[in-house]
Write a protein that holds these residues in place. Structure first.
Motif, short mmCIF file in Angstrom:
data_model
loop_
_atom_site.label_atom_id
_atom_site.label_comp_id
_atom_site.label_asym_id
_atom_site.label_seq_id
_atom_site.Cartn_x
_atom_site.Cartn_y
_atom_site.Cartn_z
N VAL A 159 10.93 52.56 -28.56
CA VAL A 159 11.13 53.92 -28.10
C VAL A 159 11.47 53.97 -26.62
O VAL A 159 12.10 54.94 -26.13
N ASN A 160 11.10 52.94 -25.87
CA ASN A 160 11.41 52.87 -24.44
C ASN A 160 12.82 52.35 -24.17
O ASN A 160 13.29 52.38 -23.04
N ASP A 161 13.49 51.87 -25.21
CA ASP A 161 14.86 51.38 -25.11
C ASP A 161 15.59 51.78 -26.39
O ASP A 161 16.01 50.93 -27.18
N PRO A 162 15.74 53.08 -26.63
CA PRO A 162 16.18 53.58 -27.94
C PRO A 162 17.62 53.26 -28.31
O PRO A 162 18.00 53.42 -29.46
N GLU A 163 18.41 52.83 -27.35
CA GLU A 163 19.81 52.55 -27.62
C GLU A 163 20.05 51.10 -28.02
O GLU A 163 21.19 50.64 -28.03
N LYS A 164 18.97 50.38 -28.36
CA LYS A 164 19.11 48.97 -28.70
C LYS A 164 18.42 48.64 -30.02
O LYS A 164 17.47 49.29 -30.43
N ALA A 182 33.99 53.16 -39.52
CA ALA A 182 32.92 54.07 -39.12
C ALA A 182 32.14 53.56 -37.91
O ALA A 182 31.35 54.30 -37.32
N GLU A 183 32.35 52.31 -37.54
CA GLU A 183 31.64 51.67 -36.43
C GLU A 183 30.13 51.68 -36.66
O GLU A 183 29.34 52.14 -35.84
N ILE A 184 29.76 51.16 -37.82
CA ILE A 184 28.34 51.04 -38.19
C ILE A 184 28.04 49.60 -38.57
O ILE A 184 28.79 48.99 -39.34
N VAL A 231 27.50 49.67 -26.84
CA VAL A 231 28.79 49.04 -26.55
C VAL A 231 29.13 47.99 -27.59
O VAL A 231 30.28 47.83 -28.00
N GLY A 232 28.10 47.24 -28.05
CA GLY A 232 28.32 46.16 -29.01
C GLY A 232 27.21 45.13 -28.89
O GLY A 232 26.05 45.47 -28.67
#
Length: 300
Positions: A159-164, A182-184, A231-232
């Protein structure tokens, strides 16, 4: 044997919910004792789990009302240690720091990890959560490989790094499909489960395989960790695992008068770990995941 699955959306598109419901339900073939899933919403970690198979969990109102998030990790459990009736033993495992983990495999030195630290449940997988949560500088995936003995394929969100999203593989299968349209990114313990639920089929021209449309398959290499962000691939790195002392003392578990030389090594068809097979026993179980083994599983 357990099953893990989930996805990570790089853009705004989300998976088809019916397909994900199907994938989660099919995954119960790897464990029917319990199931659960976790995701992050509005800076909060949301975890839903219960001692029911996943085809039942998706009928609960929480899954029915769920708008699929950007990232989700899910688990189906085959009990090996700790009662599924105590829900804290079921996955996803999580803690007060906002980290959640789903794990397939078996940690052999979890008692060593918890000699000083307090554990919430009874399952060996808690050791992964404990090491990931250690407040220290440096590579936390590296610490997992340095401290833990056993086999593990796991996914983790924070939760402290939600984009990973963190994915790690050591001796247990972890398969990936990237939908480039779809970039999933999808991940699962078995490629065939993703193929069935996503309706992925190979195309060919004049007998030559030209791929699976916009889906591209990858299998994580053994002893590798991957960190994914919007980003990837942020990091994909090989690690050196801790020497598994449990393997050195495995002879203590053999029948009296037998050694490793008297027995056959086989590859478990469920978790792919190497284990011992004793043809004189009525029932053999994988020493890593606990699955029952058959004579035809023996390889040379």
């Amino acid at each position: 044997m357990c099953g893990i699955m989930g996805w990570f959306c790089f853009a705004e598109a989300r998976p088809n919910k019916e397909s994900m419901t199907n994938m989660f339900s099919i995954l119960e073939c790897r464990g029917r004792d319990a199931s659960g899933y976790a995701f992050i919403k509005d800076k909060r970690l949301i975890v839903n789990k219960a001692p029911v198979k996943s085809s039942e969990l998706v009928k609960h109102k929480e899954w029915g009302a769920l708008s699929l998030p950007r990232t989700l990790i899910a688990h189906t459990r085959l009990k090996t240690q700790g009662s599924e009736k105590l829900n804290v033993n079921n996955h996803p495992l999580y803690n007060k720091y906002g980290i959640a983990v789903v794990h397939n495999g078996m940690i052999h030195n979890d008692k060593e990890i918890f000699t000083t630290a307090k554990r919430d449940g009874q399952v060996d997988s808690e050791a992964i959560l404990s090491v990931l949560s250690t407040k220290a500088k440096g590579d936390k995936i590296k610490r997992v490989f340095e401290k833990l003995e056993g086999s593990f394929a796991f996914a983790s969100i924070d939760v402290n790094d939600p984009e990973k999203l963190i994915l790690v593989k050591k001796d247990n299968p972890l398969c990936l499909y990237l939908d480039t349209k779809a970039e999933i990114l999808y991940f699962c313990s078995e490629r065939e489960i993703m193929q069935e639920s996503l309706n992925i089929k190979s195309s060919s021209i004049r007998g030559f395989n030209i791929g699976e449309d916009n889906y591209h398959y990858y299998e994580m290499e053994n002893n590798y960790g991957m960190v994914i962000n919007r980003v990837g691939v942020e990091n994909y790195k090989r690690y050196t695992p801790k020497r598994d002392e449990w393997m050195s003392f495995r002879n203590y578990h053999l029948p009296f008068g037998k050694s490793d030389l008297d027995m056959d090594f086989i590859e478990c068809p469920y978790c792919l770990a190497k284990t011992l097979y004793d043809g004189s026993k009525l029932v053999n179980q994988c020493e890593s995941c606990g699955a029952e083994l058959n004579e035809e599983d023996i390889y040379t």
